[in-house]
Write a protein that holds these residues in place. Structure first.
Motif, mmCIF file in Angstrom:
data_model
loop_
_atom_site.group_PDB
_atom_site.id
_atom_site.type_symbol
_atom_site.label_atom_id
_atom_site.label_comp_id
_atom_site.label_asym_id
_atom_site.label_seq_id
_atom_site.Cartn_x
_atom_site.Cartn_y
_atom_site.Cartn_z
ATOM 1 N N LEU A 85 20.571 49.187 -7.670
ATOM 2 C CA LEU A 85 21.725 48.486 -8.234
ATOM 3 C C LEU A 85 21.986 49.040 -9.629
ATOM 4 C CD1 LEU A 85 21.024 44.776 -7.247
ATOM 5 C CD2 LEU A 85 22.706 46.305 -6.268
ATOM 6 N N THR A 86 22.985 49.905 -9.743
ATOM 7 C CA THR A 86 23.273 50.524 -11.038
ATOM 8 C C THR A 86 24.578 50.033 -11.646
ATOM 9 O OG1 THR A 86 24.299 52.397 -9.908
ATOM 10 C CG2 THR A 86 21.996 52.647 -10.565
ATOM 11 N N GLU A 87 25.508 49.640 -10.820
ATOM 12 C CA GLU A 87 26.825 49.243 -11.306
ATOM 13 C C GLU A 87 26.934 47.729 -11.477
ATOM 14 O OE1 GLU A 87 29.072 51.530 -12.214
ATOM 15 O OE2 GLU A 87 27.581 53.025 -11.670
ATOM 16 N N VAL A 88 25.814 47.070 -11.641
ATOM 17 C CA VAL A 88 25.788 45.615 -11.742
ATOM 18 C C VAL A 88 25.526 45.216 -13.192
ATOM 19 C CG1 VAL A 88 24.557 43.546 -10.997
ATOM 20 C CG2 VAL A 88 24.946 45.399 -9.381
ATOM 21 N N LEU A 118 14.630 48.782 -22.968
ATOM 22 C CA LEU A 118 14.006 50.077 -22.690
ATOM 23 C C LEU A 118 13.495 50.199 -21.250
ATOM 24 C CD1 LEU A 118 12.190 50.467 -26.119
ATOM 25 C CD2 LEU A 118 14.377 51.444 -25.408
ATOM 26 N N MET A 119 13.442 49.086 -20.518
ATOM 27 C CA MET A 119 13.065 49.138 -19.095
ATOM 28 C C MET A 119 14.187 49.710 -18.246
ATOM 29 S SD MET A 119 11.133 45.587 -18.171
ATOM 30 C CE MET A 119 12.251 44.477 -19.024
ATOM 31 N N PHE A 120 15.401 49.730 -18.793
ATOM 32 C CA PHE A 120 16.574 50.073 -17.998
ATOM 33 C C PHE A 120 17.278 51.337 -18.485
ATOM 34 C CE2 PHE A 120 15.968 45.468 -18.082
ATOM 35 C CZ PHE A 120 15.745 45.225 -16.737
ATOM 36 N N ASP A 121 16.703 52.059 -19.443
ATOM 37 C CA ASP A 121 17.386 53.227 -20.014
ATOM 38 C C ASP A 121 17.079 54.531 -19.273
ATOM 39 O OD1 ASP A 121 14.823 53.857 -20.849
ATOM 40 O OD2 ASP A 121 15.287 53.814 -22.992
ATOM 41 N N THR A 122 16.247 54.497 -18.260
ATOM 42 C CA THR A 122 15.850 55.635 -17.407
ATOM 43 C C THR A 122 15.180 56.776 -18.180
ATOM 44 O OG1 THR A 122 18.006 56.773 -17.442
ATOM 45 C CG2 THR A 122 17.672 55.110 -15.710
ATOM 46 N N ASP A 174 9.983 58.137 -21.741
ATOM 47 C CA ASP A 174 9.104 57.904 -22.888
ATOM 48 C C ASP A 174 9.404 56.596 -23.620
ATOM 49 O OD1 ASP A 174 11.540 58.797 -23.801
ATOM 50 O OD2 ASP A 174 10.709 60.072 -25.372
ATOM 51 N N THR A 175 10.177 55.690 -23.002
ATOM 52 C CA THR A 175 10.448 54.393 -23.608
ATOM 53 C C THR A 175 10.024 53.291 -22.644
ATOM 54 O OG1 THR A 175 12.707 54.296 -22.749
ATOM 55 C CG2 THR A 175 12.407 55.292 -24.932
ATOM 56 N N SER A 176 9.656 52.144 -23.205
ATOM 57 C CA SER A 176 9.167 51.058 -22.357
ATOM 58 C C SER A 176 9.282 49.721 -23.068
ATOM 59 C CB SER A 176 7.699 51.292 -22.004
ATOM 60 O OG SER A 176 6.902 51.281 -23.185
ATOM 61 N N TRP A 177 9.325 48.658 -22.250
ATOM 62 C CA TRP A 177 9.122 47.313 -22.784
ATOM 63 C C TRP A 177 7.630 47.122 -22.889
ATOM 64 C CZ3 TRP A 177 7.205 43.042 -19.546
ATOM 65 C CH2 TRP A 177 6.982 41.877 -20.292
ATOM 66 N N THR A 178 7.174 46.649 -24.029
ATOM 67 C CA THR A 178 5.768 46.345 -24.240
ATOM 68 C C THR A 178 5.666 44.893 -24.677
ATOM 69 O OG1 THR A 178 5.341 48.630 -24.907
ATOM 70 C CG2 THR A 178 3.666 47.000 -25.472
ATOM 71 N N SER A 179 4.938 44.114 -23.913
ATOM 72 C CA SER A 179 4.770 42.702 -24.257
ATOM 73 C C SER A 179 3.734 42.564 -25.370
ATOM 74 C CB SER A 179 4.316 41.904 -23.035
ATOM 75 O OG SER A 179 2.948 42.131 -22.771
ATOM 76 N N ASP A 180 3.712 41.395 -25.954
ATOM 77 C CA ASP A 180 2.657 41.063 -26.894
ATOM 78 C C ASP A 180 1.445 40.590 -26.086
ATOM 79 O OD1 ASP A 180 1.602 40.853 -29.459
ATOM 80 O OD2 ASP A 180 3.321 39.728 -30.218
ATOM 81 N N GLU A 181 0.391 40.207 -26.750
ATOM 82 C CA GLU A 181 -0.809 39.722 -26.078
ATOM 83 C C GLU A 181 -0.557 38.355 -25.447
ATOM 84 O OE1 GLU A 181 -4.001 39.598 -28.890
ATOM 85 O OE2 GLU A 181 -3.897 41.736 -29.293
ATOM 86 N N GLN A 240 13.718 48.500 -11.514
ATOM 87 C CA GLN A 240 14.942 48.679 -10.748
ATOM 88 C C GLN A 240 15.020 47.614 -9.664
ATOM 89 O OE1 GLN A 240 14.407 52.722 -9.339
ATOM 90 N NE2 GLN A 240 15.617 53.536 -11.024
ATOM 91 N N LEU A 241 16.211 47.072 -9.483
ATOM 92 C CA LEU A 241 16.483 46.179 -8.376
ATOM 93 C C LEU A 241 17.159 46.986 -7.286
ATOM 94 C CD1 LEU A 241 17.874 43.071 -10.282
ATOM 95 C CD2 LEU A 241 15.522 43.507 -9.522
ATOM 96 N N LEU A 242 16.812 46.723 -6.045
ATOM 97 C CA LEU A 242 17.317 47.504 -4.911
ATOM 98 C C LEU A 242 18.128 46.611 -3.979
ATOM 99 C CD1 LEU A 242 13.897 49.237 -4.271
ATOM 100 C CD2 LEU A 242 15.798 50.143 -5.607
ATOM 101 N N SER A 243 19.195 47.195 -3.410
ATOM 102 C CA SER A 243 20.033 46.445 -2.474
ATOM 103 C C SER A 243 20.016 47.121 -1.110
ATOM 104 C CB SER A 243 21.466 46.355 -2.981
ATOM 105 O OG SER A 243 22.047 47.631 -3.027
#
Length: 139
Positions: free
Chosen positions: A4-7, A28-32, A35-42, A136-139
């Motif tokens: 799902l890219t156009e959503v 950053l989870m969605f920028d493809t 070298d970037t990422s979402w990083t949670s805290d502890e 990524q979400l898939l349809s």
């Protein structure tokens, strides 16, 4: 299965490492970029919520974690447009760097959802941190 890219969607997360949103934020989870990422805290649990502007039929999803910072006991919950929970399913990521595909049961694929919540009850990291390079979400 298609990505799902156009959503249009909105995303919320449980935390961001040291509140440094520009360097570790949810976007950053969605920028493809590799070298970037979402990083949670502890801490646990950690979670990601994706709210879709229009209801969609979801057939699966894909995560790419940082090895050593993957979700262990994890769960996906889907909600309808009126906020009613329509499906709940556990999933079990591996502690690897490669993308991992999770397909939903056929009976769920016919239900349109407006919100998906991913809950990570535990992590492969001793401190409960999660690092996601790609969702990524898939349809």
């Amino acid at each position: 299965m298609n990505i799902l890219t156009e959503v249009n969607f909105n995303c919320r997360v449980s935390s961001v490492l040291n509140k440094e949103v520009k360097q570790y934020g949810k976007q950053l989870m969605f920028d493809t970029k590799e070298d970037t990422s979402w990083t949670s805290d502890e801490g646990t649990p950690q979670w990601i919520t994706v709210s879709l502007d229009e209801p969609q039929k979801i057939s699966g999803f894909s995560f790419q974690f940082q090895g050593g910072f993957a979700g262990l006991k994890s769960e996906m919950i889907m909600y309808s447009a009126d906020g009613v929970q329509i499906h709940q399913e556990p999933f079990y990521p591996e502690d690897i760097n490669s993308p991992q595909l999770f397909q939903l049961k056929d009976t769920v694929r016919e239900k349109a959802c407006s919100k998906i919540k991913f809950i990570f009850e535990s992590s492969t990291d001793l401190f409960g941190r999660i690092i996601v390079y790609n969702l990524q979400l898939l349809s």
